[in-house]
Motif scaffolding. Structure first.
Motif, PDB file in Angstrom:
ATOM      1  N   ALA A  31     -19.325   4.690 -10.936  1.00 26.20           N
ATOM      2  CA  ALA A  31     -18.106   4.301 -10.241  1.00 26.20           C
ATOM      3  C   ALA A  31     -17.828   2.814 -10.442  1.00 26.20           C
ATOM      4  O   ALA A  31     -18.736   1.990 -10.576  1.00 26.20           O
ATOM      5  N   VAL A  32     -16.558   2.453 -10.455  1.00 24.55           N
ATOM      6  CA  VAL A  32     -16.153   1.059 -10.528  1.00 24.55           C
ATOM      7  C   VAL A  32     -16.511   0.373  -9.216  1.00 24.55           C
ATOM      8  O   VAL A  32     -16.310   0.948  -8.142  1.00 24.55           O
ATOM      9  N   PRO A  33     -17.071  -0.855  -9.230  1.00 19.54           N
ATOM     10  CA  PRO A  33     -17.420  -1.552  -7.983  1.00 19.54           C
ATOM     11  C   PRO A  33     -16.217  -1.658  -7.055  1.00 19.54           C
ATOM     12  O   PRO A  33     -15.086  -1.851  -7.498  1.00 19.54           O
ATOM     13  N   THR A  34     -16.484  -1.552  -5.782  1.00 21.43           N
ATOM     14  CA  THR A  34     -15.391  -1.591  -4.812  1.00 21.43           C
ATOM     15  C   THR A  34     -14.949  -3.028  -4.564  1.00 21.43           C
ATOM     16  O   THR A  34     -15.763  -3.951  -4.569  1.00 21.43           O
ATOM     17  N   PRO A  35     -13.668  -3.237  -4.303  1.00 22.89           N
ATOM     18  CA  PRO A  35     -13.184  -4.591  -4.021  1.00 22.89           C
ATOM     19  C   PRO A  35     -13.531  -5.007  -2.593  1.00 22.89           C
ATOM     20  O   PRO A  35     -13.769  -4.164  -1.729  1.00 22.89           O
ATOM     21  N   LYS A  36     -13.558  -6.304  -2.364  1.00 19.86           N
ATOM     22  CA  LYS A  36     -13.782  -6.813  -1.016  1.00 19.86           C
ATOM     23  C   LYS A  36     -12.482  -6.950  -0.230  1.00 19.86           C
ATOM     24  O   LYS A  36     -12.498  -7.134   0.990  1.00 19.86           O
ATOM     25  N   PHE A  37     -11.359  -6.865  -0.938  1.00 18.75           N
ATOM     26  CA  PHE A  37     -10.050  -6.977  -0.291  1.00 18.75           C
ATOM     27  C   PHE A  37      -9.072  -6.081  -1.045  1.00 18.75           C
ATOM     28  O   PHE A  37      -9.167  -5.932  -2.274  1.00 18.75           O
ATOM     29  N   ALA A  38      -8.156  -5.494  -0.312  1.00 14.55           N
ATOM     30  CA  ALA A  38      -7.166  -4.630  -0.961  1.00 14.55           C
ATOM     31  C   ALA A  38      -5.910  -4.538  -0.103  1.00 14.55           C
ATOM     32  O   ALA A  38      -5.950  -4.759   1.119  1.00 14.55           O
ATOM     33  N   ILE A  39      -4.811  -4.223  -0.752  1.00 13.86           N
ATOM     34  CA  ILE A  39      -3.547  -3.914  -0.086  1.00 13.86           C
ATOM     35  C   ILE A  39      -3.322  -2.416  -0.224  1.00 13.86           C
ATOM     36  O   ILE A  39      -3.412  -1.857  -1.321  1.00 13.86           O
ATOM     37  N   ARG A  40      -3.041  -1.749   0.873  1.00 12.93           N
ATOM     38  CA  ARG A  40      -2.799  -0.314   0.863  1.00 12.93           C
ATOM     39  C   ARG A  40      -1.476  -0.009   1.570  1.00 12.93           C
ATOM     40  O   ARG A  40      -1.059  -0.750   2.470  1.00 12.93           O
ATOM     41  N   ILE A  41      -0.849   1.069   1.143  1.00 14.12           N
ATOM     42  CA  ILE A  41       0.451   1.437   1.715  1.00 14.12           C
ATOM     43  C   ILE A  41       0.388   2.832   2.307  1.00 14.12           C
ATOM     44  O   ILE A  41      -0.507   3.622   1.989  1.00 14.12           O
ATOM     45  N   ALA A  42       1.337   3.127   3.168  1.00 12.05           N
ATOM     46  CA  ALA A  42       1.450   4.461   3.751  1.00 12.05           C
ATOM     47  C   ALA A  42       2.914   4.742   4.045  1.00 12.05           C
ATOM     48  O   ALA A  42       3.704   3.827   4.291  1.00 12.05           O
ATOM     49  N   ILE A  43       3.252   6.013   3.994  1.00  9.63           N
ATOM     50  CA  ILE A  43       4.589   6.451   4.388  1.00  9.63           C
ATOM     51  C   ILE A  43       4.455   7.137   5.723  1.00  9.63           C
ATOM     52  O   ILE A  43       3.760   8.141   5.851  1.00  9.63           O
TER      53      ILE A  43
END
Length: 843
Positions: free
Chosen positions: A827-839
C-alpha cells in the motif's frame, strides 16, 4: 449514499383550506412593497402579515367580513371582503395612528435593553407560566386529532396548465387554485387525512393513540418519498427554548434566552371576546441565524398565547427551502390552561435557487384538535394498550364518515387530484422526484425498478473499471414481497459478478420478516466492522470511483445468507442471521489472506459458517411503510446495536470455531443555538484463533469522499484487531460561529469540528496464525499492526457550500496522529494531512 436524500429535501409542511381565501399586496404611495403590515379580519385574530414583497394570503371560515390593514405611521384601511373577492391591491397612505392603550415601538436601529423594551414585561410573564399551561397541567386528558397533508406544485403559469390539460384547459382553469401570490397557479398531487383519538395519563407519562380513519389520494404510492415528506415536520413546541427542525436547532421566539437572538416589538392590541390581546412581533438580530420572524397574540392578565405565526428567515439558508411557515392557535380555559386547537405548517421548496419566479413544491399540513376531555381517568391498563397499523387498508372508512368528520371543504381537491394523477406530465415530475430521492428508475408496467444509480460505476485495482446494474421489484411501497439483485462486470478481470436477495413479510402483527440471499462478488472486508440485516455486500471500498493510492486488499466472496427479524415494536428488533461464505483473495499475487491450518499447512481459502443474534433499539425514530421494506425519518434519535456471532468449525465445511460480540451506540445531541453533536462509540471482542479475513479491521477509507465511522488517513488493513474500541465525534455549529463574523456571514457557510479515535489489540495466538505468510510474489504484505496507543484523526470543515439552493457540499481538513505503518506493505504510505469532500444534500 447520501444522494438518496437529494429530493427529500424538496419537501414538507401543511394545509389551511377554508371557505374564503383572501390574497393581495400592500404598497405605499410610491408603489414600494410594505413588509410586516398587519392584515386581519376586524374583531378577530384571524389574519396574517405581509411578506418581504408586501404580499399576503390567508383563509378564513367566515364567508364575509371587514378586512383591516394597519401599520404604524400609516392610515388604517378597512375593506369589505366576500367570496367574490379575488385579489386586493392596497395602497397605504402616511398618517397618524395613535394607540392609547399600549406603547408602540418599531424595530429599533439601535437595540433596546431588555428593561427598556415594553415587550419584555409581557415575555417575563409568559416565561413564568410556561410550565402551567397546556394539557400537562391536568392528570388525565383526551382529544381528537384530525390531520390533513397536501402536496402540490406551485408557481405554475397558464402555459404549464395548458400543456398538462390540453383540451380540458378551460374547465381545469376554473377548478385550479391560485398560488399564494394570487397570480400564478397551484396544482395538488397528493392529499391524505388521518383521524385519531389521543389519551394521556400525566401521572405515569403514558400516551395511547388510536387511529380511527385514514384516507389518501394521489401519486404517493410510487415510493417512500411522500411518506418522508409528509412527516418531515413533527409537532413543534414553541414553549421550549429550542425547536428541533430538519435536524437543526432553532431558537424559539418564546425562549427565556430569546432576547439574545430576537428583537421584539410590541405592536398594538385588540379586544376579542372581552379579552384584551397584545400583538408582539419578533425579528432575528442576525439574518443568518437559525431563527424565525413573525408575531404572536398574548392574552392580558393570564398571559397565555392565543395565536402565533412565524416563518423561517431566508438568511437561515436551508437547502431547497424557499419558505417555511408555522401557525398555532390555542383556546384558553380558566385563565391558566391553554389547549391547542389548530397547528398549520406550510413549506415552499425549490431545486436550484429561491427565486420567487421559479416553480416549486408546496407541502401543507394542518392538524385540528377538538373534543377535549380533561381529568377523566380511564380504567387500569387502558393506557398500556397499543393499537398498531399493520395493513395499508386497515382504517379505510366510508364517504359518509368523511363527510361528517370534514373540517374543511376539500372534496374538490380530491377530485382534482384524481384527474391530475393520470396526466403524463405530472407522472413524469413525480417519477423524477422518486428517482432522485431513491436512486431507482421505474420501468412502467413491469413493477420493476433499476438502480440505485450511484453504484453504477466504480474503479479498483482488481476489477479496473466496474459497471453495475441493480434492480428490485416494486409495485407499491407496501409490497409484502420484494426481490432485488445486481449484475456487475469488471473490464480488467473480465469477470461477471452478481447477487440476488428475496425478502418476505411473514406477519404484520407481530412484524416478522425473513430473507434469503446469494452473492458471488468482490468485497472490501476492511471497510466496515459489522452490520445486521444487510445480507448482500455493499461496502464503499469496492464501489468508489476515485480513490487514494492503490487497493489490492479485496476479497472474492461467495456467500449464502438468510435473515429472520422479529419486531417487538417499530424501534426494537431482535434478529437472527445465518451465513455460509467462502472467502479468498481477489488478487493473490498482491494480497494474501492465507493462514496456517491445524496441521501447519498453508490454506488460502476461508469457509466461514456463522450465525448472528442481534438487538437494535432506536427510541424515537420515525418509521415509514407497512411492507417488507421500510424507511426511516431523519429525525434525532439514539441507536443501540448489540450483535453476537458464533462460527462453526466442521459444520458445512466451516474452517473456524469462534465467538465475537460487538456493540455500537450512536447519539446525536442537540445543543440549542450551539449546534448538533453527533457521537458514536463502538467496540468488540473476538474469542478464538482466526485468519485476518475474520478478525476486526479498523475501518479505513481510501476514497476522496467522507464516509461515516471510518478513518480517512488509514489504508485498508492497517489496523487488524481481535479487541477494539473506536469513537467518532462530529460537532456541527450550524452557523453559530461564522454568522458572527462580518463579511464571512454573507457566504452562509457552516462550520464543524471532527475527532475520531481507535484503540485495539491482537493476541499472540492470532499473530502466530499469520506469521510468515506471503503472497504469490513472496511479499509479506499483511501485518498485525494494532494501535499500541490510541490512533486518532481530527479536523475542521465547512459545509453548506454551493450556490443558490444547491448547498450540499462539505469540505473537511483532516490531520492524524503519528503511528508506525505496516512494513513490507504494497500500500502507498498514508498522508498526515488530507482534504476530503462529501455531498450532504439533506436539509
Amino acid at each position: 449514499m447520501k444522494l438518496k436524500f437529494f429530493a427529500l429535501l424538496v419537501f414538507s409542511s401543511l394545509i389551511l383550506s377554508a371557505q374564503l381565501t383572501i390574497k393581495g399586496k400592500v404598497v405605499d404611495e410610491f408603489d414600494t412593497p410594505m413588509p410586516f403590515v398587519n392584515v386581519i379580519i376586524k374583531g378577530t385574530t384571524n389574519g396574517t402579515t405581509t411578506d418581504d414583497e408586501g404580499r399576503f394570503a390567508f383563509r378564513t371560515k367566515k364567508n364575509r367580513g371587514v378586512l383591516e390593514i394597519s401599520f404604524v405611521g400609516f392610515q388604517t384601511q378597512t375593506i369589505k371582503v366576500n367570496p367574490k373577492t379575488k385579489y386586493l391591491n392596497i395602497v397605504l397612505k402616511e398618517g397618524t395612528d395613535v394607540l392609547e392603550e399600549v406603547i408602540v415601538v418599531t424595530k429599533p436601529k439601535k437595540r433596546l435593553k431588555k428593561k427598556e423594551n415594553p415587550a419584555y414585561r409581557i415575555l417575563k410573564e409568559i416565561w413564568k407560566r410556561k410550565r402551567r399551561n397546556g394539557v400537562d397541567l391536568v392528570n388525565y386528558y383526551q382529544y381528537k386529532e384530525h390531520k390533513t397533508i397536501e402536496i402540490g406544485l406551485n408557481n405554475l403559469d397558464t402555459a404549464f396548465i395548458k400543456n398538462i390539460f390540453k383540451k380540458d384547459y378551460k374547465k381545469a382553469i376554473k377548478e385550479i387554485q391560485y398560488d399564494s401570490d394570487g397570480i400564478n397557479y397551484y396544482i395538488p398531487i397528493f392529499l391524505s387525512e388521518e383521524v385519531k383519538k389521543v389519551y394521556g395519563d400525566n401521572k405515569t407519562g403514558k400516551v395511547r393513540e388510536d387511529i380511527e380513519a385514514e384516507k389518501s389520494e394521489g401519486l404517493g404510492a410510487q415510493g417512500f418519498v411522500f411518506d418522508r415528506m409528509s412527516n418531515t415536520f413533527q409537532n413543534i413546541d414553541v414553549f421550549r427554548n429550542n425547536i428541533t427542525l430538519l435536524r437543526k436547532s432553532f431558537v424559539s421566539p418564546l425562549s427565556t434566552d430569546g432576547f439574545a437572538t430576537y428583537d421584539y416589538v410590541l405592536y398594538d392590541s385588540i379586544t376579542d371576546n372581552n379579552t384584551k390581546l397584545y400583538n408582539i412581533y419578533f425579528f432575528p438580530i442576525r439574518d443568518q441565524d437559525l431563527a424565525f420572524k413573525g408575531n404572536f397574540w398574548v392574552a392580558d392578565k393570564a398571559f397565555t398565547i392565543k395565536k402565533l405565526r412565524m416563518q423561517v428567515v431566508k438568511g437561515a439558508n436551508l437547502n431547497f427551502v424557499r419558505g417555511l411557515t408555522f401557525e398555532k392557535e390555542f383556546e384558553v380555559r380558566n385563565d391558566s390552561v391553554y389547549i391547542p386547537t389548530k397547528n398549520a405548517y406550510e413549506g415552499d421548496f425549490t431545486f436550484l435557487d429561491k427565486n420567487e419566479a421559479n416553480k416549486g413544491l408546496t407541502i401543507k399540513k394542518t392538524i385540528y384538535y377538538d373534543d377535549y376531555v380533561l381529568d377523566r381517568p380511564r380504567p387500569s391498563g387502558f393506557y398500556d394498550i397499543e393499537k398498531q397499523k399493520i395493513r395499508p387498508d386497515q382504517y379505510e372508512r366510508s364517504d359518509a364518515y368523511w363527510k361528517k368528520e370534514e373540517k374543511e371543504s376539500i372534496e374538490d381537491t380530491y377530485k382534482l387530484i384524481g384527474s391530475v394523477k393520470k396526466k403524463k406530465q405530472i407522472r413524469k415530475i413525480t417519477g423524477f422526484i422518486n428517482t432522485v430521492s431513491s436512486g431507482y428508475i421505474n420501468l412502467r408496467g413491469l413493477n420493476l425498478q433499476l438502480g440505485p444509480f450511484w453504484t453504477a460505476f466504480a474503479n479498483n485495482e482488481v476489477e479496473g473499471f466496474r459497471t453495475r446494474l441493480g434492480f428490485r421489484t416494486f409495485k407499491t411501497k407496501d409490497d409484502r414481497f420484494r426481490l432485488s439483485g445486481h449484475l456487475a462486470y469488471g473490464f480488467k478481470d473480465e469477470e461477471f459478478k452478481y447477487g440476488l436477495e428475496a425478502r418476505y413479510l411473514l406477519s404484520y402483527q407481530p412484524r416478522i420478516t425473513t430473507s434469503v440471499a446469494y452473492q458471488k462478488d468482490i468485497e472490501q472486508l476492511g471497510s466496515t466492522l459489522f452490520n445486521t440485516t444487510q445480507l448482500l455486500g455493499r461496502t464503499f471500498g469496492s464501489t468508489a470511483l476515485f480513490s487514494r493510492g492503490n487497493n489490492f486488499f479485496l476479497s472474492d466472496v461467495e456467500k449464502y445468507a438468510t435473515n429472520f427479524d422479529y419486531a417487538i415494536n417499530n424501534n426494537f428488533h431482535i434478529g437472527f442471521n445465518f451465513t455460509h461464505a467462502t472467502i479468498k483473495s481477489a488478487s493473490p499475487e498482491n494480497f494474501s489472506i492465507s493462514y496456517l491450518d491445524d496441521v501447519g499447512n498453508l490454506a488460502s481459502t476461508v469457509t466461514d459458517v456463522a450465525s448472528d443474534v442481534y438487538l437494535t433499539f432506536t427510541p424515537g425514530r420515525f418509521v415509514y411503510g407497512l411492507g417488507v421494506e421500510q424507511r426511516f425519518g431523519r429525525n434525532v434519535f439514539p441507536t443501540i446495536v448489540i450483535n453476537y456471532r458464533h462460527g462453526y468449525k466442521g459444520f458445512l465445511n466451516g474452517t473456524h470455531d469462534y465467538d465475537k460480540i460487538q456493540i455500537k451506540y450512536n447519539q446525536p445531541i442537540l445543543l440549542g443555538k450551539f449546534g448538533l453533536l453527533d457521537t458514536t462509540v463502538e467496540g468488540g471482542k473476538t474469542f478464538g484463533e482466526l485468519p485476518v479475513s475474520l478478525l476486526s479491521v479498523i475501518p479505513a477509507n481510501q476514497s476522496f469522499s467522507l464516509v461515516p465511522n471510518t478513518f480517512s488517513l488509514l489504508n485498508f488493513y492497517d489496523f487488524v484487531t481481535d479487541t477494539y474500541v473506536s469513537t467518532h465525534f462530529e460537532h456541527h455549529f450550524n452557523g453559530f460561529i461564522l454568522n458572527r463574523i462580518p463579511l464571512i456571514r454573507k457566504l452562509n457557510l457552516r462550520s464543524l469540528l471532527t475527532f475520531r479515535a481507535a484503540y485495539g489489540t491482537v493476541s499472540d495466538a492470532n499473530r502466530r496464525l499469520n506469521d510468515g505468510v506471503v503472497n504469490s510474489n513472496g511479499i509479506e504484505n499483511i501485518q498485525y499492526n494494532t494501535p499500541n496507543r490510541v490512533y486518532y484523526e481530527y479536523g475542521f470543515g465547512l459545509e453548506n457550500i454551493g450556490y443558490g439552493n444547491l448547498r450540499f457540499l462539505r469540505v473537511d481538513a483532516i490531520w492524524r496522529s503519528d503511528y508506525t505503518p505496516p512494513t513490507n506493505s504494497i500500500a502507498v504510505p498514508t498522508p498526515k494531512f488530507a482534504i476530503r469532500i462529501a455531498i450532504r444534500p439533506g436539509l
